[in-house]
Design an enzyme around this catalytic site. Sequence first.
Site: not given
Lengths: 308, 308, 308, 308
Positions: D140, D168
Amino acid sequence: MVSDSGLSLHGVIPPLVTPLDERGEVDRRSLERLVACQLDAGVDGVFVGGSSGEVALLDTAQRRAVVEVTVGAVAGAVPVLAGAVDTGTRRVIEHARQAAELGADAVVVTAPFYVKPHPAEIVAHFRHVHAAVDVPVVAYDIPSAVCARLTPDIVVELAESKDVVALKDSSGDLATFREILRRTGLPALSGSELLADTAVRLGAAGLVPGLGNVDPHGYVRLYRAARDGDAAAAAAEQDRLARLFEIVSVADLGRIGFTAGALGAFKAAMALRGIIDCPATNQPLAPLSPSETETIAEILAAEGLGKL
Amino acid sequence: MVSDSGLSLHGVIPPLVTPLDERGEVDRRSLERLVACQLDAGVDGVFVGGSSGEVALLDTAQRRAVVEVTVGAVAGAVPVLAGAVDTGTRRVIEHARQAAELGADAVVVTAPFYVKPHPAEIVAHFRHVHAAVDVPVVAYDIPSAVCARLTPDIVVELAESKDVVALKDSSGDLATFREILRRTGLPALSGSELLADTAVRLGAAGLVPGLGNVDPHGYVRLYRAARDGDAAAAAAEQDRLARLFEIVSVADLGRIGFTAGALGAFKAAMALRGIIDCPATNQPLAPLSPSETETIAEILAAEGLGKL
Amino acid sequence: MVSDSGLSLHGVIPPLVTPLDERGEVDRRSLERLVACQLDAGVDGVFVGGSSGEVALLDTAQRRAVVEVTVGAVAGAVPVLAGAVDTGTRRVIEHARQAAELGADAVVVTAPFYVKPHPAEIVAHFRHVHAAVDVPVVAYDIPSAVCARLTPDIVVELAESKDVVALKDSSGDLATFREILRRTGLPALSGSELLADTAVRLGAAGLVPGLGNVDPHGYVRLYRAARDGDAAAAAAEQDRLARLFEIVSVADLGRIGFTAGALGAFKAAMALRGIIDCPATNQPLAPLSPSETETIAEILAAEGLGKL
Amino acid sequence: MVSDSGLSLHGVIPPLVTPLDERGEVDRRSLERLVACQLDAGVDGVFVGGSSGEVALLDTAQRRAVVEVTVGAVAGAVPVLAGAVDTGTRRVIEHARQAAELGADAVVVTAPFYVKPHPAEIVAHFRHVHAAVDVPVVAYDIPSAVCARLTPDIVVELAESKDVVALKDSSGDLATFREILRRTGLPALSGSELLADTAVRLGAAGLVPGLGNVDPHGYVRLYRAARDGDAAAAAAEQDRLARLFEIVSVADLGRIGFTAGALGAFKAAMALRGIIDCPATNQPLAPLSPSETETIAEILAAEGLGKL
């Protein structure tokens, strides 16, 4: 402290504002009055064309006028330092040569900016400037403006190679200031308004406080007390000046920038004291509002600073 | 797209490097050759005195020479944009007027820097510049260099007041680029080397890629394919140019700065291709090492870019 | 200085490292030895679970063990402060309640982070924490870690509302530290290794130097000399400690992070002095290299710091 | 795209907010209603305990409740991703193991923060987490929160070692997103609300838009149009969602923080649409004012988003 260049940089050396008239041109008479006021207060030098002097906003004619008028008004009484602040080496050399020709005793130079230099490139910058100009170079550490630090390693290298004769520190980082004092014999000038007595105590050769435009007598008293070891007197003076410094926090930062608010406050206070005629700053800085100026007048009154 | 000024800003408008000779002076013949190479590749304009042109490192004579030679070499074939990049409004106006006198068709102006302006002061800066010069003003968003953003709100305000005729976006922030396209009719030029096809697809009027110095033909092909809706061809060209762009990551950042490494790579590649004579950059940027230059030669060879 | 809570926070209160064994678990015997060494040196308190204690890297069991062992080893001799450092209010309250239950005398709390709080939200954070826990709260200003400042205005508000009983300042910004001293009666602890004597002189109630893990005797001597007005002795001790502090600059930052290099240096020096068994730090911090550890040994030797 | 783990991450996977009741506890019924609404809209997964889910503000019980309720409500219909976001490796492993035990299909992990890690330490962090937990790890990249980048080199290394199964990206930097797509086969999910169609076009496997809490149907339409090559339909949907996204700019940032303003806007809009009962956010985030909520209602009305 006398450097190899014969130039003695010590004591209070305020970074003078650049007085402007209503049309935005350099107000020569106000600048002469400001210089006279500073000399009368007992300063040990003056620094023109620094951040407080709106160096980044002056055009070619203004830069020239500022040095010319100041050198004339000082008339050799104390050293005149002139900012040669610009993004790149060649541009700095242009400014430095002009300042030297106009009679400045030293030039004050920052790290290059806009170009995100490596530390080795910062060192090279000062080397090239020193090699190209006939007056001593003072290194100017002002990371808030140029987004780069003159680290202790950089300053030590420049001190050892004698490419700079002094440091003006506006980093706000007293730990590295002290490290530089510990590692070099370089005269170091503190730009702090609020830690001036502490800086002298730690070994600073002198002070370059923007607030000295408004109250030079205060910083001269502070410096002398600190230098002579009267810590209590120096601290009391510092506390008074800290309250006065609140003028730079008066402006509404939702409306104007920090620089505009701080320089506008200096100039408003100076106009209120009769040191300069007009508080105007250069484009694009926004002016203070009338009520902000009123608040500044109240702070001056509370600290007993009247017309000079 | 034709602005109210009659100036049409669209297509590929590379930000030209400033070729220097061994002594550090502007190499006029190399600059002429560079312009000829660009026109031959089919560019729609050229931009001199931008970040890729080392604007922050050019002295007065160099700035003048760059515009003068370029205007002469272009000879009206395409628009010539000239950077008027400096810290303050008056200084920008000086540069802008000189550029206009020398024949530039527009000037490219960043937010003020060093002085930490408020957004309203940034708007005022552009207004004053526009009012003071006779050529159109292009707003240049380059936060990595000036530490301030031209936010969508600022750009919308400047577009509505017609103080600027276009935006050059080097922010790397495609979301705000798109917001500006959505909220204004302003011609917007993307400075991205790596999202050029995407920018055109989203509505960019043109491209200002530094890598266009090295491979103008590639960006011209990419632009035309993207403009004509051939997304696959544009993406394939973009992928090739992304591999070529790895030249800017060759330099050892433990030794030289990012700017020196990137501009040095452009110039090394151009010298290898015979576009300019000498890869020198201005002081204080450090030069690439021989092995770094060799790596760049290998990347050029891998992408099939030979002598021009 | 005794706060309303009856807690007296003054003098040297080192932020203890968290000794780990080879498997990465808290080394209880080393921690007990460290506490004994600190008490023997004459410290006035200990602070566990701070940045030097790797608070951000400790899991639940480690956090508990650190407070538990320390409270037991200190056995009421001096106050035990425990970090309750986390991103949000509820999480901080969980840590603070656990620390209080385990016998900590106060908890040390930073601004929230990850969530980019407004100053008013920072104030609310401290209010909620204070309302939810039974031990006094110390405000911890460490912008390098949490990317937000506890500005003087925030601290003044928290001091007036009595939501915090002291400030631990690791901002490196001595001007605002002094402003807080001027504007509040809050006991203020300086986290500076290099301006410790200056901080005491300016009115700091105490010192929280990470380097105090390695040389607690030095900081106790420094503090007492500064407190008693022997500025020369304090400065001489400070100079010695500044040379010792060079251990944090030994690690190659091309290979490991600054935090890993500094905490690794503290632990390596402590292991060399026999204070702890093993210099390991928590994952993911990289270890020092053998040659870096050797350099640290040389610095210890040069400063005459042997086995304890 | 199906990773080696058998987990298929693609399509619209909104980062769910954490609905709270008036007392600040997780509102399980609202969360169930939110999940039902998302599934009904056709999302391809849900992500709980991310930045939009106030992960940094949830205490232990809240974190547990969020995963538990979501896993139950989803009932295997789509993958459930759970944030295991924390400052250090051991703490992340604690969260990740709990999430896995509660039935999450993958955990989403940022770079360590507070500790200023070296890139090699960031890589080590993911390796240790992957080795310690039984579910796949999604990397992330959210530099605005953790002040560190997952550079393309880091992501490439983690992709090659199979320590992460997807990325992500909430960096806002589409150029590096594209570089990662070019250099790896890693499924990459874009967190951009405003460049969602562009990201899919460039090869994103899916979308994780916070605004998807408010209008999941819009993002599902956008994703499907983009995936199926209907660029015009995707762009039209994107334009509509960009106008809707203006709800995050409604709050007065002179009074509350950016995070509070954005998450408060999502929750206010969701409450207005009947998706959740109460717009409360966790301490210390400040609430929106009634007039700000009214403005959000007007934006919803203008975009035709009524009760669900």
